[in-house]
Design an enzyme around this catalytic site. Structure first.
Site, PDB file in Angstrom:
ATOM      1  N   ASP A   1       0.817  -1.210   0.000  1.00 27.48           N
ATOM      2  CA  ASP A   1       0.000   0.000   0.000  1.00 27.48           C
ATOM      3  C   ASP A   1       0.855   1.266   0.000  1.00 27.48           C
ATOM      4  O   ASP A   1       1.824   1.374   0.755  1.00 27.48           O
ATOM      5  CB  ASP A   1      -0.886  -0.021   1.259  1.00 27.48           C
TER       6      ASP A   1
ATOM      7  N   GLU B   1       1.286  -0.662  -5.181  1.00 27.56           N
ATOM      8  CA  GLU B   1       0.178   0.273  -5.360  1.00 27.56           C
ATOM      9  C   GLU B   1       0.771   1.672  -5.429  1.00 27.56           C
ATOM     10  O   GLU B   1       0.972   2.340  -4.423  1.00 27.56           O
ATOM     11  CB  GLU B   1      -0.826   0.195  -4.208  1.00 27.56           C
TER      12      GLU B   1
HETATM   13  C1  GLC Z   1      -4.163   3.322  -0.568  1.00 25.82           C
HETATM   14  C2  GLC Z   1      -5.527   2.658  -0.492  1.00 25.82           C
HETATM   15  C3  GLC Z   1      -6.536   3.682  -0.096  1.00 25.82           C
HETATM   16  C4  GLC Z   1      -6.158   4.259   1.239  1.00 25.82           C
HETATM   17  C5  GLC Z   1      -4.703   4.757   1.237  1.00 25.82           C
HETATM   18  C6  GLC Z   1      -4.218   4.991   2.624  1.00 25.82           C
HETATM   19  O1  GLC Z   1      -4.097   4.286  -1.534  1.00 25.82           O
HETATM   20  O2  GLC Z   1      -5.846   2.059  -1.695  1.00 25.82           O
HETATM   21  O3  GLC Z   1      -7.838   3.152  -0.061  1.00 25.82           O
HETATM   22  O4  GLC Z   1      -7.012   5.321   1.537  1.00 25.82           O
HETATM   23  O5  GLC Z   1      -3.826   3.833   0.678  1.00 25.82           O
HETATM   24  O6  GLC Z   1      -3.904   3.779   3.249  1.00 25.82           O
END
Ligand code: GLC
Length: 625
Positions: free
Chosen positions: A278, A320
């Site tokens: 993440d 991500e």
């Molecule tokens: C990532 C997740 C998102 C979240 C963010 C903070 O971007 O996909 O949903 O708000 O991280 O953890």
């Protein structure tokens, strides 16, 4: 405390103090120089660097000793077939445990459905212990070793992972390692003034440093708080990139790396096969920079990857990074993240549907699709997050498109502020100061189904047909396969009302699922068309892997690309326009005239040219002339 020495000396010291086996030793020999080098670079001036590195290796060794025989067998199986995730049979699904299935038992009960759909990968949204009330959909983690009690227990999660494995489905979980919730034990200790834990976060006595950082750092959740810091009750300021209750970890402290590596390998032994990393872009901060995608962020990921290889060698990372496309690819390599979301292709699919102009998407496929060997894209249409228009301004400029104005148009289009829009989305984090905004909404609502647009269902299928034919791992946002619509119910929930992403995070639409075999309903029609496309992909080896070559279809609304296979090619033509598109015979004359439409299994005579319906596509098996 001991500082680092040279790699050979440090390795020898660690070895004498660590119980290992031959296979761990082999991996340690391979990984240690890399890990040591990264520690040297990141923590070379820290007095506790050697001690923390030794602790990491010892924890990895202990974790390997505890790893079940079944998971070690999986490690061996993956080592023998390292490209397993490139297969045409891969299909991912993602859902919230509570919203889709109630709890972990409910997820287990859905396994027959997942198999019916053909899933081989299941991403369960964050399911860890998190603060009551608002917790950013679980992205504020209070313990990485405890499942949220409402969903089940860690033992149940491990058992579910095993059941999924038996069903041919790999469990994917988030590794939310940029921040913890403000209720995590580390956070509580930091606030209480425990110096070991104060150094786990970025806490400043006054606004001097926050102001200095904010000169160059962008605001991520401006609806929640301006800038990147929030004030603690005692008046100090703490770094919080996302919500005020998500506190960024201080990776300049090697104890933080050690602690998080421990949490990571704990999860690996529960049977998780892929970790979704993440918010990777944010993990390292340096004054005077954007504090995004810094070189140290890459080093950290490489260090985590090396630890993973020691403790759970078959596990993969999925990055991500929803950032500039040059940055997105920078995270993708065998040493860093083997998998990555493909946010550019996702966003440009929506861009092409809005503009009826596939040029930006065509350009991205031709220019930005290639990846290093042994890595893959995760191609998707929608996720649990908003859509951000992350294309490169310089790419757009080449096509005469002004990036800023175009993003404004797309935001307006998708929230139905443009005359004739088919979309019913909601704005997310609209920032009046910068003009920045993003869009929320389900696939069906954004594509026109909610608005009753004649092309709505076609666009849902078309968008998926693109994601399913560009290689890598296609990922379905569960509910989309039955045309789930936006749900405004979140507005009545005080914990969600401020976050429009909940509009597309509705409960499992039971009625739509019940109607999925009834083609007189939108759910039934979308489901039957999509499942046919899925089955076709699974039967077409050329659609796995990542090789892709552009194809100029010679028509302003038609996207074209080829997926080379053995002895034949799959030619994909997709019409984003609202009118049928004729492709003339000359354009197709490079191929043998006898082609096959893979989805319908009907022969196609290319010598006659072909007509794509409005929002229609073909996957043609074509041979050389
Ligand atoms: C990532 C997740 C998102 C979240 C963010 C903070 O971007 O996909 O949903 O708000 O991280 O953890």
């Amino acid at each position: 405390m001991t500082a680092l020495s040279d790699a050979a000396t440090d390795l020898q010291l660690i070895r004498t103090a660590t119980v290992t086996d031959a296979s761990f030793d082999t991996r340690l020999d391979a990984q240690f120089p890399r890990l040591h080098g990264i520690f040297q670079e990141l923590y070379g001036d820290r007095a506790d660097a050697a001690e923390q590195l030794a602790a990491v290796v010892q924890e990895a060794a202990a974790s390997w000793r505890r790893r079940s025989l079944e998971l070690k067998a999986r490690d061996a199986q993956r080592a023998a077939d390292p490209d397993w995730f490139q297969s045409e049979s891969m299909l991912g699904g993602v859902c919230y445990v509570d919203r889709f299935a109630g709890d972990l038992d409910g997820v287990r009960a859905q396994i027959p459905y997942f198999q019916e759909l053909g899933l081989t990968y299941l991403h369960l949204m964050p399911l860890f212990d998190a603060p009551e009330g608002d917790n950013d959909g679980g992205y504020a983690v209070s313990s990485y070793r405890r499942v949220s009690p409402a969903l089940g227990s860690m033992e149940e999660l491990a058992a579910l992972a095993a059941d999924l494995r038996l069903a041919g489905i790999s469990l994917v979980l988030d590794f939310i390692f940029n921040h913890t919730s403000n209720e995590h034990e580390w956070a509580r200790k930091a606030v209480a003034g425990d110096p070991d834990f104060e150094d786990f976060y970025l806490i400043f006595p006054d606004r001097t440093m926050p102001d200095a950082y904010e000169q160059t750092v962008r605001e991520i959740f401006p609806d929640d708080h301006p800038g990147s810091f929030v004030q603690l009750d005692d008046g100090r300021w703490i770094w919080a990139t996302f919500y005020h209750f998500q506190w960024d970890l201080n990776y300049a402290n090697p104890a933080v790396f050690r602690a998080m590596a421990g949490e990571m390998i704990f999860l690996a032994n529960q049977g998780v096969e892929i970790l979704r990393m993440d918010a990777v872009a944010f993990i390292w901060k340096r004054l005077g920079t954007t504090c995004e995608s810094l070189p140290e962020a890459h080093l950290l990921l490489q260090a985590f990857n090396a630890v993973l290889d020691l403790a759970a060698p078959s596990m993969l990372f999925k990055s991500e990074a929803i950032v500039h496309p040059d940055e997105v690819v920078s995270y993708i390599s065998r040493d860093e993240c083997e998998l990555s979301y493909n946010p550019l292709q996702m966003a440009l699919t929506w861009e092409a549907l809005a503009t009826r102009d596939p040029r930006l998407l065509q350009q991205a496929l031709e220019r930005r699709h290639a990846l290093p060997a042994g890595t893959a894209w995760v191609n998707y249409v929608r996720s649990h997050d908003d859509i951000g228009w992350t294309f490169a301004d310089e790419d757009a400029a080449e096509l005469g498109i002004d990036g800023y104005a175009h993003r404004r148009f797309l935001n307006d289009f998708y929230v139905n502020r443009v005359e004739g829009s088919f979309s019913r989305g909601a704005t997310f984090q609209e920032n009046p100061r910068t003009g920045d905004a993003r869009v929320a909404g389900t696939t069906a609502s954004l594509a026109g189904v909610e608005a009753g647009d004649a092309g709505g269902e076609d666009r849902v299928v078309l968008a998926h047909a693109i994601a399913l034919s560009t290689g890598g791992i296609p990922l379905l946002y569960l509910g989309d396969e039955v045309g789930q619509l936006n749900d405004d119910g979140y507005l009545d929930d005080p914990h969600h009302a401020h976050d429009s992403r909940w509009v597309h995070r509705g409960e499992r639409p039971a009625e739509a699922y019940a109607a999925r075999h009834d083609e007189s309903t939108p759910a039934g029609r979308i489901h039957s068309r999509l499942t046919r496309v899925i089955a076709t992909r699974k039967a077409t080896p050329a659609l796995g892997g990542n090789r892709l070559i552009g194809f100029d279809a010679g028509h302003p609304t038609v996207l074209g690309y080829q997926r080379p296979g053995v002895g034949s090619v799959v030619l994909v033509l997709a019409n984003v326009g609202d009118d049928p598109a004729d492709i003339d015979a000359l354009t197709l004359s490079g191929f043998d005239a006898a082609a096959t439409d893979l989805v319908t299994a009907e022969p196609v005579d290319l010598a006659a040219g072909l007509t794509l319906p409005a929002h229609g596509f073909v996957w043609l098996e074509v041979g050389p002339r």
